[in-house]
Design a protein around this motif. Sequence first.
Motif, mmCIF file in Angstrom:
data_model
loop_
_atom_site.group_PDB
_atom_site.id
_atom_site.type_symbol
_atom_site.label_atom_id
_atom_site.label_comp_id
_atom_site.label_asym_id
_atom_site.label_seq_id
_atom_site.Cartn_x
_atom_site.Cartn_y
_atom_site.Cartn_z
ATOM 1 N N LEU A 105 -10.300 -7.873 -6.247
ATOM 2 C CA LEU A 105 -9.267 -8.811 -6.668
ATOM 3 C C LEU A 105 -8.215 -8.897 -5.564
ATOM 4 C CD1 LEU A 105 -8.045 -10.600 -8.918
ATOM 5 C CD2 LEU A 105 -6.935 -8.532 -9.797
ATOM 6 N N VAL A 106 -7.963 -10.119 -5.100
ATOM 7 C CA VAL A 106 -7.080 -10.347 -3.960
ATOM 8 C C VAL A 106 -5.956 -11.295 -4.381
ATOM 9 C CG1 VAL A 106 -6.925 -11.298 -1.625
ATOM 10 C CG2 VAL A 106 -8.966 -10.018 -2.328
ATOM 11 N N GLY A 107 -4.738 -11.012 -3.911
ATOM 12 C CA GLY A 107 -3.617 -11.897 -4.193
ATOM 13 C C GLY A 107 -2.347 -11.338 -3.594
ATOM 14 N N PRO A 108 -1.309 -12.174 -3.437
ATOM 15 C CA PRO A 108 -0.048 -11.703 -2.873
ATOM 16 C C PRO A 108 0.627 -10.697 -3.798
ATOM 17 C CG PRO A 108 -0.139 -14.118 -2.966
ATOM 18 C CD PRO A 108 -1.265 -13.600 -3.789
ATOM 19 N N ASN A 109 1.552 -9.933 -3.245
ATOM 20 C CA ASN A 109 2.377 -9.053 -4.077
ATOM 21 C C ASN A 109 3.101 -9.890 -5.125
ATOM 22 O OD1 ASN A 109 1.763 -6.660 -2.697
ATOM 23 N ND2 ASN A 109 3.377 -6.995 -1.196
ATOM 24 N N GLY A 110 3.101 -9.394 -6.353
ATOM 25 C CA GLY A 110 3.778 -10.107 -7.418
ATOM 26 C C GLY A 110 2.945 -11.156 -8.118
ATOM 27 N N SER A 111 1.677 -11.285 -7.711
ATOM 28 C CA SER A 111 0.826 -12.304 -8.336
ATOM 29 C C SER A 111 0.262 -11.852 -9.674
ATOM 30 C CB SER A 111 -0.326 -12.688 -7.392
ATOM 31 O OG SER A 111 -1.122 -11.558 -7.079
ATOM 32 N N GLY A 112 0.384 -10.548 -9.990
ATOM 33 C CA GLY A 112 -0.068 -10.059 -11.288
ATOM 34 C C GLY A 112 -1.406 -9.354 -11.266
ATOM 35 N N VAL A 119 -14.454 -3.072 -10.433
ATOM 36 C CA VAL A 119 -13.435 -4.066 -10.123
ATOM 37 C C VAL A 119 -12.242 -3.347 -9.528
ATOM 38 C CG1 VAL A 119 -12.025 -5.964 -10.992
ATOM 39 C CG2 VAL A 119 -14.189 -5.398 -12.133
ATOM 40 N N THR A 120 -11.797 -3.784 -8.358
ATOM 41 C CA THR A 120 -10.663 -3.128 -7.727
ATOM 42 C C THR A 120 -9.727 -4.147 -7.117
ATOM 43 O OG1 THR A 120 -9.983 -1.550 -6.002
ATOM 44 C CG2 THR A 120 -11.971 -2.817 -5.575
ATOM 45 N N ALA A 121 -8.428 -3.916 -7.265
ATOM 46 C CA ALA A 121 -7.429 -4.673 -6.524
ATOM 47 C C ALA A 121 -7.181 -3.944 -5.217
ATOM 48 C CB ALA A 121 -6.138 -4.796 -7.316
ATOM 49 N N SER A 122 -7.095 -4.695 -4.119
ATOM 50 C CA SER A 122 -6.893 -4.055 -2.825
ATOM 51 C C SER A 122 -6.313 -5.054 -1.834
ATOM 52 C CB SER A 122 -8.209 -3.493 -2.290
ATOM 53 O OG SER A 122 -8.038 -2.928 -1.009
ATOM 54 N N HIS A 123 -5.467 -4.527 -0.927
ATOM 55 C CA HIS A 123 -4.954 -5.319 0.186
ATOM 56 C C HIS A 123 -5.727 -5.039 1.468
ATOM 57 C CE1 HIS A 123 -1.520 -7.133 -1.789
ATOM 58 N NE2 HIS A 123 -1.211 -5.961 -2.324
ATOM 59 N N ASP A 124 -6.743 -4.175 1.397
ATOM 60 C CA ASP A 124 -7.542 -3.843 2.580
ATOM 61 C C ASP A 124 -8.592 -4.941 2.770
ATOM 62 O OD1 ASP A 124 -9.037 -2.765 4.628
ATOM 63 O OD2 ASP A 124 -9.016 -0.733 3.805
ATOM 64 N N LEU A 125 -8.164 -6.054 3.362
ATOM 65 C CA LEU A 125 -9.033 -7.227 3.451
ATOM 66 C C LEU A 125 -10.218 -6.994 4.383
ATOM 67 C CD1 LEU A 125 -6.290 -10.006 3.555
ATOM 68 C CD2 LEU A 125 -7.621 -9.194 1.597
ATOM 69 N N ALA A 126 -10.039 -6.181 5.420
ATOM 70 C CA ALA A 126 -11.155 -5.903 6.325
ATOM 71 C C ALA A 126 -12.268 -5.166 5.588
ATOM 72 C CB ALA A 126 -10.676 -5.098 7.520
ATOM 73 N N ALA A 127 -11.906 -4.200 4.758
ATOM 74 C CA ALA A 127 -12.912 -3.467 3.987
ATOM 75 C C ALA A 127 -13.568 -4.368 2.951
ATOM 76 C CB ALA A 127 -12.279 -2.255 3.314
ATOM 77 N N ILE A 128 -12.781 -5.190 2.281
ATOM 78 C CA ILE A 128 -13.329 -6.111 1.282
ATOM 79 C C ILE A 128 -14.333 -7.052 1.931
ATOM 80 C CG2 ILE A 128 -12.759 -8.040 -0.241
ATOM 81 C CD1 ILE A 128 -10.107 -6.617 -0.802
ATOM 82 N N PHE A 138 -9.765 -14.524 -5.569
ATOM 83 C CA PHE A 138 -8.423 -14.799 -5.082
ATOM 84 C C PHE A 138 -7.600 -15.328 -6.243
ATOM 85 C CE2 PHE A 138 -8.431 -15.188 -0.234
ATOM 86 C CZ PHE A 138 -9.489 -14.305 -0.089
ATOM 87 N N LEU A 139 -6.561 -14.576 -6.622
ATOM 88 C CA LEU A 139 -5.711 -14.941 -7.750
ATOM 89 C C LEU A 139 -4.434 -15.597 -7.248
ATOM 90 C CD1 LEU A 139 -5.125 -14.697 -10.855
ATOM 91 C CD2 LEU A 139 -4.016 -12.509 -10.331
ATOM 92 N N SER A 140 -4.141 -16.802 -7.739
ATOM 93 C CA SER A 140 -2.952 -17.527 -7.322
ATOM 94 C C SER A 140 -2.428 -18.367 -8.470
ATOM 95 C CB SER A 140 -3.255 -18.433 -6.118
ATOM 96 O OG SER A 140 -2.139 -19.211 -5.761
ATOM 97 N N ASN A 141 -1.179 -18.120 -8.864
ATOM 98 C CA ASN A 141 -0.526 -18.919 -9.905
ATOM 99 C C ASN A 141 -1.367 -19.033 -11.172
ATOM 100 O OD1 ASN A 141 1.783 -19.512 -8.295
ATOM 101 N ND2 ASN A 141 0.603 -21.086 -7.225
ATOM 102 N N GLY A 142 -1.976 -17.918 -11.552
ATOM 103 C CA GLY A 142 -2.715 -17.880 -12.803
ATOM 104 C C GLY A 142 -4.127 -18.413 -12.740
#
Length: 252
Positions: free
Chosen positions: A44-51, A185-194, A203-207
């Motif tokens: 699961l990928v998304g900006p900080n604060g996206s939920g 299922v994992t949330a992660s900011h390690d985009l290279a590993a993903i 990619f989660l954006s605005n719901g």
Amino acid sequence: MTEQNARDTDEPPLAFTDASYAFGDVTVLKEASVELQSGNFTALVGPNGSGKTTLLELFAGLRSLDTGTVTRPTASGRTVAYLPQTPGFRSGFTVRETLGFYTDLVEDSADPDSLLGEVGLNDAAARGVDELSGGMTRLLGIAQALIGDPPVVILDEPTSGLDPDVADHIFDVIESVASDGRLVVTASHDLAAIETRADRALFLSNGEFVLDDDPKRILEATDTETLREAFATVFRTETSGVTRPGANGGER
């Protein structure tokens, strides 16, 4: 909100249908639908604060949807395991004692040493949980999540703040867990590993799930060379308000 059970192998173990949820001012889901499959490592990928954390909690059943339907596996015993970003364990006990306490609570669970072997903590079995590094604590949390052999394992930022070698080992463990037929299922900011390891990226954006595919196909769809570039392309408007220091100490 309604809940359903995935009763046979033809149904996804985890799914949302027309799901909506708002947390404060953040719309985490807006009539969103998604089906996740067994034997799959989904990131699961998304900006900080996206939920993202809230979404993982919705998947795990720790929160209830405002509207829509959630489908989870049905079976005797444990079906969905959830590991928060910073797992905590009671001090004063060894790694083996800690895991043994939890395995005793779950019928027909694997023995502690087998689970420790699965995540690579055999040599730390006699170490106190207070003596563990951050990476070892995360690995112990994953071992705990595997108790009872749940078909769905949900991990929130399991490699956040860890050294690259430790993060690589944790991703090795995640891939192994998924290869055993589980959905991870994992949330992660390690985009290279993903990019190199995940079977699927959401990619989660605005719901909404604005991108949902194999990472390589996401690169093709966004005409980018790396998932980091794809992230910047998709979320540029959401992060455009962030100021960065310039070379002269000002902002740009």
